[in-house]
Design an enzyme around this catalytic site. Structure first.
Site, PDB file in Angstrom:
ATOM      1  CB  SER A  64      -0.792  -0.118   1.473  1.00 29.32           C
ATOM      2  OG  SER A  64      -1.911  -0.968   0.871  1.00 29.32           O
ATOM      3  CE  LYS A  67      -3.746   0.275  -1.486  1.00 25.36           C
ATOM      4  NZ  LYS A  67      -4.448  -0.179  -0.162  1.00 25.36           N
ATOM      5  CE1 TYR A 191      -5.266  -1.418  -4.285  1.00 23.30           C
ATOM      6  CE2 TYR A 191      -5.630  -3.919  -4.259  1.00 23.30           C
ATOM      7  CZ  TYR A 191      -5.060  -2.726  -3.616  1.00 23.30           C
ATOM      8  OH  TYR A 191      -5.056  -2.630  -2.344  1.00 23.30           O
ATOM      9  CB  VAL A 261       0.027  -5.770   4.377  1.00 18.76           C
ATOM     10  CG1 VAL A 261      -1.214  -5.288   5.118  1.00 18.76           C
ATOM     11  CG2 VAL A 261      -0.191  -6.224   2.899  1.00 18.76           C
TER      12      VAL A 261
HETATM   13  N1  GLN Z   1      -2.302  -5.309  -1.926  1.00 21.28           N
HETATM   14  C1  GLN Z   1      -2.633  -5.370  -0.555  1.00 21.28           C
HETATM   15  C2  GLN Z   1      -4.274  -5.646  -0.286  1.00 21.28           C
HETATM   16  O1  GLN Z   1      -4.976  -5.214  -1.183  1.00 21.28           O
HETATM   17  C3  GLN Z   1      -2.562  -4.066   0.122  1.00 21.28           C
HETATM   18  C4  GLN Z   1      -2.843  -3.537   1.540  1.00 21.28           C
HETATM   19  C5  GLN Z   1      -1.879  -2.969   2.423  1.00 21.28           C
HETATM   20  O2  GLN Z   1      -0.775  -2.925   2.225  1.00 21.28           O
HETATM   21  N2  GLN Z   1      -2.495  -2.522   3.443  1.00 21.28           N
HETATM   22  O3  GLN Z   1      -4.666  -6.299   0.325  1.00 21.28           O
END
Ligand code: GLN
Length: 309
Positions: A64, A67, A191, A261
């Site tokens: 993430s 993002k 994504y 994550v």
């Molecule tokens: N690719 C992960 C998901 O969509 C990203 C989530 C994260 O890093 N918090 O669950």
């Protein structure tokens, strides 16, 4: 040895020896292979001076943290119109929560929870093939980090694609409200792949420099975004960058930050430094446990919290 390098090395040594390391994410099976003992920290100050500790040069799945960069790209493409598709309030909910989305008629709370980031990816995808959109994201990161070696970890992308049932549900739900313009499979494909980009703390801290310096890379002088936009991206990072752990991160660290994550955190000390921390073990909100503790120690020792020393 400069003070900053000493502080970073001391923190890396402390983190290495801690027994509380959090839990490595396993809901994306490929991420479960990460080494829980890993820890990296890198700080790049306004003069381009680099301080690094631990595994700062080891690539990990940024998840993430990507993002921040898709949000920046989408703002560049559609400007303020982005806010028709996504809000900018903290969610107070887990990153993959679905309940809020129903109450708010398919408009995600902010660009950093999964639903919001999927909506942002859909904006970037419009008018392009998935491959082109992904190429655009990757080129942006390579440009920012000044490193052509940044790549997508295909095994992580495939692993998430196989098991991403919640994200598939979120995307279909938004599609039913007309929030996504493109075929759900295309948007999710882009994504999953941008979440699977692999970068080191070194590359991530380099890529974040424009956010610490009013939208410009202070070493090259190149402007990435106008100063007001950098300020606002930082504001959303501060309030939403750690999901339902954003209040705790602001309270303890006091910097705009974005977690993933994979255990990475990009943190911005405005006017001072771009910082990347990495340790794969996560806390209950899905944020790096030792990453947060290390950043708390760093801002405390350097007096860098935006709220004062
Ligand atoms: N690719 C992960 C998901 O969509 C990203 C989530 C994260 O890093 N918090 O669950």
């Amino acid at each position: 040895m400069p003070l900053l390098q000493t502080v970073v090395e001391e923190i890396a040594t402390e983190m290495r020896s801690r027994l509380d390391r959090g839990e490595v994410a396993s809901y994306i099976p490929e991420l479960a292979r990460a080494n829980p003992a890993a820890f990296g920290l890198e700080v790049i100050d306004a003069d381009g001076e680099v301080a690094l500790g631990g595994d700062a040069e080891t690539a990990f799945s940024i998840q993430s943290v990507s993002k921040v960069f898709t949000f920046t790209l989408a703002l560049g493409m559609v400007g303020e119109r982005l806010w028709k598709r996504v809000g900018r309030e903290p969610s107070g909910s887990p990153f993959n929560s679905i309940v809020q989305l129903e109450r708010e008629r398919g408009i995600p709370r902010n660009p950093f929870i999964n639903a919001g980031a999927i909506a942002v990816t859909d904006v970037i995808l419009s008018g392009h093939q998935p491959r082109e959109a992904l190429g655009e994201i990757l080129r942006f990161l390579r440009f920012l980090a000044d490193d052509p070696d940044i790549h997508i970890d295909k095994a992580v992308a495939a692993s998430e694609q196989r098991t991403g049932f919640r994200n598939i549900a979120l995307a279909n739900y938004m599609k039913s409200y007309g929030v996504l313009d493109n075929p759900v499979e295309h948007t999710l494909g882009v994504y999953f792949h941008h979440c699977a980009i692999a970068m080191s703390c070194r590359q991530l801290a380099m890529a974040g420099r424009f956010l610490a310096h009013g939208g410009r890379n202070p070493s090259t002088g190149l402007s990435v975004v106008p100063p007001g936009r950098a300020r606002r991206i930082n504001a959303v990072m501060l309030t939403c960058g750690h999901y339902d752990g954003s209040g705790e991160f602001a309270y303890r660290v006091g910097l705009p930050g974005k977690s993933g994550v994979g255990g990475g955190i990009l943190a911005i000390a405005p006017g001072r430094a771009s910082i990347a921390a990495w340790s794969p073990g996560l806390d209950a909100s899905g944020n790096s446990h030792l990453g947060r503790i290390a950043l708390e120690a760093l801002t405390k020792r350097m007096g860098w919290s935006i709220f004062g020393p």
